[in-house]
Design a protein around this motif. Structure first.
Motif, PDB file in Angstrom:
ATOM      1  N   VAL A  30       0.834  -1.202   0.000  1.00  0.00           N
ATOM      2  CA  VAL A  30       0.000   0.000   0.000  1.00  0.00           C
ATOM      3  C   VAL A  30       0.869   1.253   0.000  1.00  0.00           C
ATOM      4  O   VAL A  30       0.577   2.238  -0.696  1.00  0.00           O
ATOM      5  CB  VAL A  30      -0.941   0.001   1.231  1.00  0.00           C
ATOM      6  N   GLN A  31       1.967   1.228   0.770  1.00  0.00           N
ATOM      7  CA  GLN A  31       2.866   2.383   0.802  1.00  0.00           C
ATOM      8  C   GLN A  31       3.478   2.631  -0.573  1.00  0.00           C
ATOM      9  O   GLN A  31       3.585   3.787  -1.012  1.00  0.00           O
ATOM     10  CB  GLN A  31       3.980   2.147   1.837  1.00  0.00           C
ATOM     11  N   PHE A  32       3.867   1.570  -1.241  1.00  0.00           N
ATOM     12  CA  PHE A  32       4.433   1.704  -2.586  1.00  0.00           C
ATOM     13  C   PHE A  32       3.419   2.330  -3.543  1.00  0.00           C
ATOM     14  O   PHE A  32       3.732   3.290  -4.256  1.00  0.00           O
ATOM     15  CB  PHE A  32       4.882   0.335  -3.105  1.00  0.00           C
ATOM     16  N   ILE A  33       2.206   1.807  -3.550  1.00  0.00           N
ATOM     17  CA  ILE A  33       1.172   2.307  -4.463  1.00  0.00           C
ATOM     18  C   ILE A  33       0.814   3.754  -4.123  1.00  0.00           C
ATOM     19  O   ILE A  33       0.733   4.621  -4.999  1.00  0.00           O
ATOM     20  CB  ILE A  33      -0.077   1.404  -4.399  1.00  0.00           C
ATOM     21  N   GLY A  34       0.612   4.026  -2.828  1.00  0.00           N
ATOM     22  CA  GLY A  34       0.258   5.375  -2.410  1.00  0.00           C
ATOM     23  C   GLY A  34       1.360   6.382  -2.700  1.00  0.00           C
ATOM     24  O   GLY A  34       1.090   7.501  -3.154  1.00  0.00           O
ATOM     25  N   GLY A  35       2.624   5.995  -2.429  1.00  0.00           N
ATOM     26  CA  GLY A  35       3.740   6.901  -2.665  1.00  0.00           C
ATOM     27  C   GLY A  35       3.882   7.275  -4.122  1.00  0.00           C
ATOM     28  O   GLY A  35       4.049   8.456  -4.473  1.00  0.00           O
TER      29      GLY A  35
END
Length: 275
Positions: A30-35
């Motif tokens: 999720v952090q990868f996608i959101g970032g």
């Protein structure tokens, strides 16, 4: 952009070990996608809202890392790794850069393209901007200090001296009798290892902590116990010729999240006790 670099590091960590950790694994994704989504939004829209959201996202990511290092997050306690330290420093820099960019962004415009009277008054209020810049700097310095404290206190790969004794036990996990450490955590063996050499060193050992010390058989433990040298007078316990490891993705006894996982250069398997 710094935010996309941080997202890239989280993707690499997800693929090389964290994807098998309950809850934490998908949060890394999720952090990868959101970032990356926020980084693209900033570049495409040049919106103050997107910039401010990105700054908040960087700060929240750093906060989650600090919690995981200090007290644990969702049952997982982080260990000190170079990738984690690099990501933390990048997130501090990303927050500072994005927050300042949001503060310095131009005032909102009316639908006809003119600057509203209220916005003009805000634009002239340089003292307010100075306060915002000072606050961002203070938060950034505080975040950097907290990161430094967390890194200093975080655990790394074990470095026990060879004379230390470790007790091996057994437990039933998924209907299979496996070898565990004294705390009941499942032990693993690494396919690339040999009976005399551990191939898991450096960052690998941070994710798969080696069992350090001279093994002692507890109740129900059969098979051949031994040791291999890890250098610097440190020895690692072995079972039937396999150097032994735990896995940071196992938070409690009865878990075997690292079984049949292809990470850090080879497959990992739970150690099954000989009949």
């Amino acid at each position: 952009m710094l935010l996309s670099v941080s997202a890239g590091i989280h993707l690499d960590l997800y693929l090389t070990g964290y994807r098998t950790i309950p809850t934490i694994g998908w949060l890394f994704l999720v952090q990868f996608i959101g970032g990356f989504t926020l980084a693209i939004a900033v570049l495409v829209t040049h919106s103050r809202l997107a910039v401010a959201a990105s700054a908040a996202f960087a700060l929240s990511t750093l906060s989650a890392y600090l919690l995981a290092v200090w007290i644990g997050l969702f049952g997982f306690k982080e260990v000190r790794t170079r990738a984690g330290i690099a990501a933390g420093l990048i997130e501090v820099a990303a927050f500072a850069t994005l927050a300042l960019a949001a503060a310095a962004a131009g005032p909102a415009r009316e639908t006809d393209g003119s600057i509203s009277a209220a916005a003009q008054r805000v634009e002239r209020a340089h003292s307010v901007v100075s306060i915002v810049i000072g606050a961002v700097g203070a938060v950034s310095i505080l975040a950097l200090a907290l990161l430094g404290v967390a890194i200093a206190n975080a655990s790394g790969a074990p470095l026990a001296i060879g004379g230390h004794t470790v007790t091996l036990k057994t437990a039933t996990v998924g209907g299979v009798t496996v070898l565990t450490d004294a705390n009941g955590l499942t032990l693993y063996w690494f396919a690339p290892d040999t009976p005399t050499t551990s191939k898991c060193t450096g960052s690998c050992a941070a994710y798969w902590p080696p069992v350090i010390g001279v093994p002692r058989a507890g109740p129900g433990v059969t098979g051949t116990l031994g040791t291999v040298s890890r250098g610097s007078h440190t020895i690692q316990a072995t079972y039937d010729g396999h150097p032994l490891y735990t896995y940071i993705g196992d938070n409690h006894p009865g878990q075997a999240n690292g079984n049949k996982v292809d990470l850090n250069g080879g497959y990992w398997y739970e150690v099954r006790v000989s009949g």
